[in-house]
Design a protein around this motif. Structure first.
Motif, PDB file in Angstrom:
ATOM      1  N   LEU A  39      12.278  -7.990   6.066  1.00  0.00           N
ATOM      2  CA  LEU A  39      11.471  -7.767   6.830  1.00  0.00           C
ATOM      3  C   LEU A  39       9.825  -6.966   6.159  1.00  0.00           C
ATOM      4  O   LEU A  39       9.500  -6.883   6.235  1.00  0.00           O
ATOM      5  N   VAL A  40      10.005  -6.743   4.929  1.00  0.00           N
ATOM      6  CA  VAL A  40       9.183  -6.453   3.846  1.00  0.00           C
ATOM      7  C   VAL A  40       8.162  -7.710   3.476  1.00  0.00           C
ATOM      8  O   VAL A  40       6.827  -7.881   3.549  1.00  0.00           O
ATOM      9  N   THR A  41       9.006  -8.901   4.028  1.00  0.00           N
ATOM     10  CA  THR A  41       8.506 -10.096   3.756  1.00  0.00           C
ATOM     11  C   THR A  41       7.308 -10.433   4.847  1.00  0.00           C
ATOM     12  O   THR A  41       6.614 -10.870   4.454  1.00  0.00           O
ATOM     13  N   ALA A  42       7.907 -10.237   5.848  1.00  0.00           N
ATOM     14  CA  ALA A  42       7.225 -10.220   6.860  1.00  0.00           C
ATOM     15  C   ALA A  42       6.834  -9.378   7.732  1.00  0.00           C
ATOM     16  O   ALA A  42       4.884 -10.108   7.790  1.00  0.00           O
ATOM     17  N   TRP A  43       6.700  -8.268   7.165  1.00  0.00           N
ATOM     18  CA  TRP A  43       5.248  -7.469   6.966  1.00  0.00           C
ATOM     19  C   TRP A  43       5.001  -7.200   6.305  1.00  0.00           C
ATOM     20  O   TRP A  43       3.019  -7.303   6.903  1.00  0.00           O
ATOM     21  N   ALA A  44       4.081  -7.540   5.380  1.00  0.00           N
ATOM     22  CA  ALA A  44       3.365  -8.001   3.911  1.00  0.00           C
ATOM     23  C   ALA A  44       2.573  -8.878   4.180  1.00  0.00           C
ATOM     24  O   ALA A  44       1.318  -9.067   4.397  1.00  0.00           O
ATOM     25  N   THR A  46       2.269 -10.570   7.316  1.00  0.00           N
ATOM     26  CA  THR A  46       1.543 -10.778   8.657  1.00  0.00           C
ATOM     27  C   THR A  46       0.314  -9.232   8.969  1.00  0.00           C
ATOM     28  O   THR A  46      -0.654  -8.991   8.888  1.00  0.00           O
ATOM     29  N   SER A  47       0.391  -8.223   7.417  1.00  0.00           N
ATOM     30  CA  SER A  47      -0.035  -7.714   6.991  1.00  0.00           C
ATOM     31  C   SER A  47      -1.507  -7.866   6.766  1.00  0.00           C
ATOM     32  O   SER A  47      -2.902  -6.848   6.530  1.00  0.00           O
ATOM     33  N   LYS A  49      -0.645  -7.317   2.842  1.00  0.00           N
ATOM     34  CA  LYS A  49      -0.415  -6.494   1.728  1.00  0.00           C
ATOM     35  C   LYS A  49       0.475  -7.326   0.796  1.00  0.00           C
ATOM     36  O   LYS A  49       1.062  -6.567   0.853  1.00  0.00           O
ATOM     37  N   TRP A  52       3.139  -5.920  -1.143  1.00  0.00           N
ATOM     38  CA  TRP A  52       4.249  -6.029  -1.980  1.00  0.00           C
ATOM     39  C   TRP A  52       5.503  -6.876  -1.246  1.00  0.00           C
ATOM     40  O   TRP A  52       6.413  -6.314  -2.099  1.00  0.00           O
TER      41      TRP A  52
END
Length: 103
Positions: A39-44, A46-47, A49, A52
């Motif tokens: 989840l953190v990898t995907a969010w980082a 796609t965002s 950022k 992270w």
């Protein structure tokens, strides 16, 4: 079994890996850590950022090591078999998702 086991391949290592994860709470912490890593990898990504991504190892290993030291009462296989252990994390994660391993 000796303190320093050797394995010819991952297929030989994985049964040992599963023995080292017999405690259900340890397996649940591994699962939570792996899921958060994804989840953190995907969010980082796609965002945008990407900083992270530096937290990914802390998250993954943090959850797993708490499981080992607090519940399983053993040393993580990562210390002696880092590559096979990383592979084992993801195979066990998949095995939990498909119901092959109870968690």
């Amino acid at each position: 079994m000796s303190d320093q086991q050797t394995f010819s391949n991952f297929a030989e290592f994985y049964p040992f890996y599963l023995e080292e994860h017999s405690d259900v709470t340890c397996r649940r912490l591994h699962f939570a850590g792996s899921l958060l890593v994804l989840l953190v990898t995907a969010w980082a990504i796609t965002s945008g950022k990407l900083a992270w991504l530096l937290l990914v190892p802390v998250i993954g290993y943090g959850f797993a090591w708490v499981g080992h030291f607090a519940f399983e009462k053993n040393r993580p296989a990562t210390f002696k078999h880092p590559l096979y252990s990383l592979m084992g994390d993801w195979v066990m994660f998949k095995d939990m998702i498909i119901g092959r391993i109870r968690f």
